[in-house]
Design an enzyme around this catalytic site. Structure first.
Site, mmCIF file in Angstrom:
data_model
loop_
_atom_site.group_PDB
_atom_site.id
_atom_site.type_symbol
_atom_site.label_atom_id
_atom_site.label_comp_id
_atom_site.label_asym_id
_atom_site.label_seq_id
_atom_site.Cartn_x
_atom_site.Cartn_y
_atom_site.Cartn_z
ATOM 1 N N SER A 108 0.852 -1.186 0.000
ATOM 2 C CA SER A 108 0.000 0.000 0.000
ATOM 3 C C SER A 108 0.891 1.240 0.000
ATOM 4 O O SER A 108 2.016 1.204 0.486
ATOM 5 C CB SER A 108 -0.866 -0.017 1.258
ATOM 6 O OG SER A 108 -1.259 1.277 1.619
ATOM 7 N N SER A 109 0.353 2.343 -0.516
ATOM 8 C CA SER A 109 1.151 3.577 -0.588
ATOM 9 C C SER A 109 1.446 4.161 0.794
ATOM 10 O O SER A 109 2.291 5.038 0.933
ATOM 11 C CB SER A 109 0.436 4.628 -1.447
ATOM 12 O OG SER A 109 -0.848 4.901 -0.910
ATOM 13 N N CYS A 110 0.764 3.655 1.850
ATOM 14 C CA CYS A 110 1.005 4.206 3.194
ATOM 15 C C CYS A 110 2.344 3.755 3.771
ATOM 16 O O CYS A 110 2.718 4.163 4.864
ATOM 17 C CB CYS A 110 -0.123 3.826 4.139
ATOM 18 S SG CYS A 110 -0.091 2.096 4.617
ATOM 19 N N TYR A 137 -0.122 -0.920 10.377
ATOM 20 C CA TYR A 137 -0.390 -1.527 9.074
ATOM 21 C C TYR A 137 0.799 -1.324 8.133
ATOM 22 O O TYR A 137 1.242 -2.261 7.457
ATOM 23 C CB TYR A 137 -1.651 -0.895 8.475
ATOM 24 C CG TYR A 137 -1.999 -1.366 7.090
ATOM 25 C CD1 TYR A 137 -2.577 -2.617 6.883
ATOM 26 C CD2 TYR A 137 -1.773 -0.559 5.974
ATOM 27 C CE1 TYR A 137 -2.913 -3.056 5.610
ATOM 28 C CE2 TYR A 137 -2.099 -0.984 4.693
ATOM 29 C CZ TYR A 137 -2.671 -2.235 4.517
ATOM 30 O OH TYR A 137 -2.991 -2.663 3.247
ATOM 31 N N LYS A 141 3.352 -4.061 6.202
ATOM 32 C CA LYS A 141 3.561 -4.090 4.752
ATOM 33 C C LYS A 141 5.051 -3.923 4.396
ATOM 34 O O LYS A 141 5.555 -4.564 3.474
ATOM 35 C CB LYS A 141 2.717 -3.005 4.066
ATOM 36 C CG LYS A 141 1.221 -3.328 4.076
ATOM 37 C CD LYS A 141 0.941 -4.575 3.261
ATOM 38 C CE LYS A 141 -0.516 -4.940 3.202
ATOM 39 N NZ LYS A 141 -0.757 -6.183 2.458
ATOM 40 N N HIS A 180 -13.042 4.554 2.147
ATOM 41 C CA HIS A 180 -12.116 5.592 1.708
ATOM 42 C C HIS A 180 -12.881 6.726 1.037
ATOM 43 O O HIS A 180 -14.086 6.636 0.831
ATOM 44 C CB HIS A 180 -11.056 4.975 0.790
ATOM 45 C CG HIS A 180 -10.152 4.028 1.508
ATOM 46 N ND1 HIS A 180 -10.192 2.663 1.318
ATOM 47 C CD2 HIS A 180 -9.198 4.246 2.445
ATOM 48 C CE1 HIS A 180 -9.296 2.084 2.114
ATOM 49 N NE2 HIS A 180 -8.683 3.019 2.803
#
Length: 312
Positions: A108-110, A137, A141, A180
């Protein structure tokens, strides 16, 4: 990948996994191994190893994860780090044990630092502090990316990692409490139209910029990379284009056909000013997105409105 190869898609009922299954089937890949979370608990190491030993998949696409919006990430911090680490540790290790030809891990981009320069290059990983609300999270990842690289380095496994931007598409979550921004705005504006409400209230100023990729484009990119990418590190998957949240709301208003106005609740936070992926690595490999935002939003709204009408 050959048409006869056995491909295990973990998380096949989610937005990402279901899009990947549709893409594979469209290309004639029908030897797919699919299990619901009730049939196979990926958090259970013994269950995962037994499943891999019995099925012996040739290829694995790991799209299963515990996911949620900012609220869920912040409240269920222990669940998010524990469950995601367990899922990916078990699947990646079992893929090594059963000599899977290739595994793709979806992140994920986070994972990128909160204050990383824009657009986000793959090299920015681990160069700064994470956004505190979804740090558990993100750490899970990041561990997945590093685990794929470690198994490649020590055992020669062809395990690759891809990081999608914000996604939308079929099987998205439209629950107002934990969805989202794009699906949340679709639901809000759709309901305001039905009730003839004069205005829809959105959080903050609407000035933050976000990038959105249709799940079918993500699936197409994953299919492409499964055939063409075999290196360590990670690949960003996105459009390389972003839009302000206000312009997104106006686009959705137009698609829905809502006549009211958009108002701002300035007591609510804006969030990160910008989150744009640098997709030059992916473009240089020969892949680019096909579904532009207006077309994609019209497509998902049609699906959403149809499902809502059936549910009434």
């Amino acid at each position: 990948m050959n048409k006869s190869d056995k491909i295990y898609v973990a998380g096949h009922r989610g937005m990402v996994g279901s899009a990947i299954v549709r893409r594979l089937q469209a290309e004639g890949y029908n030897n797919l191994v699919l299990r619901t979370s009730k049939e196979l608990d990926l958090r259970n190491q013994q269950a995962v190893e037994d499943f891999f030993a019995a099925e012996k998949p040739d290829y694995v696409i790991l799209a299963a994860a515990r996911v949620g919006g900012i609220q869920a990430n912040n409240v269920y911090r222990a669940d998010f780090i524990y469950e995601n680490l367990m899922i990916q540790n078990n699947v990646i290790h079992a893929a090594y044990l059963e000599k899977v030809k290739k595994l793709m891990f979806l992140g994920s981009s986070c994972i990128y630092p909160k204050l990383a320069p824009q657009p986000l290059k793959e090299d920015y990983l681990l160069t700064g502090l994470l956004e505190p609300t979804n740090e558990p999270y993100a750490i899970a990842k990041i561990a997945g990316i590093k685990m794929c690289d470690a198994y490649r380095a020590q055992y020669g496994c062809n395990f690759i990692s891809v990081m999608p931007t914000n996604l939308y598409g079929p099987n998205d979550n439209y629950d107002l409490n934990n969805s989202h921004v794009l699906p949340a705005l679709i639901r809000k504006i759709h309901e305001a139209k039905l009730k003839n409400d004069p205005a829809v209230v959105m959080w903050g100023t609407g000035s933050p910029r976000r990038e959105f990729l249709h799940a079918d484009d993500l699936a197409d990119a994953c299919f492409y990379l499964m055939q063409h990418y075999n290196e360590e590190g990670l690949v960003n998957i996105g459009t390389g284009e972003d839009v302000t949240i206000k312009d997104l709301a106006l686009l959705i208003k137009d698609v829905v056909g809502y006549q009211g106005e958009i108002q701002h609740d300035l007591t609510k936070p804006d969030g990160t000013p910008r989150k744009l992926m640098d997709v030059s690595k992916l473009h240089s490999m020969g892949w680019k997105h096909k579904i532009e935002l207006p077309e994609g939003v019209a497509k998902v709204y049609k699906e959403f409105a149809k499902a809502e009408a059936v549910a009434q």
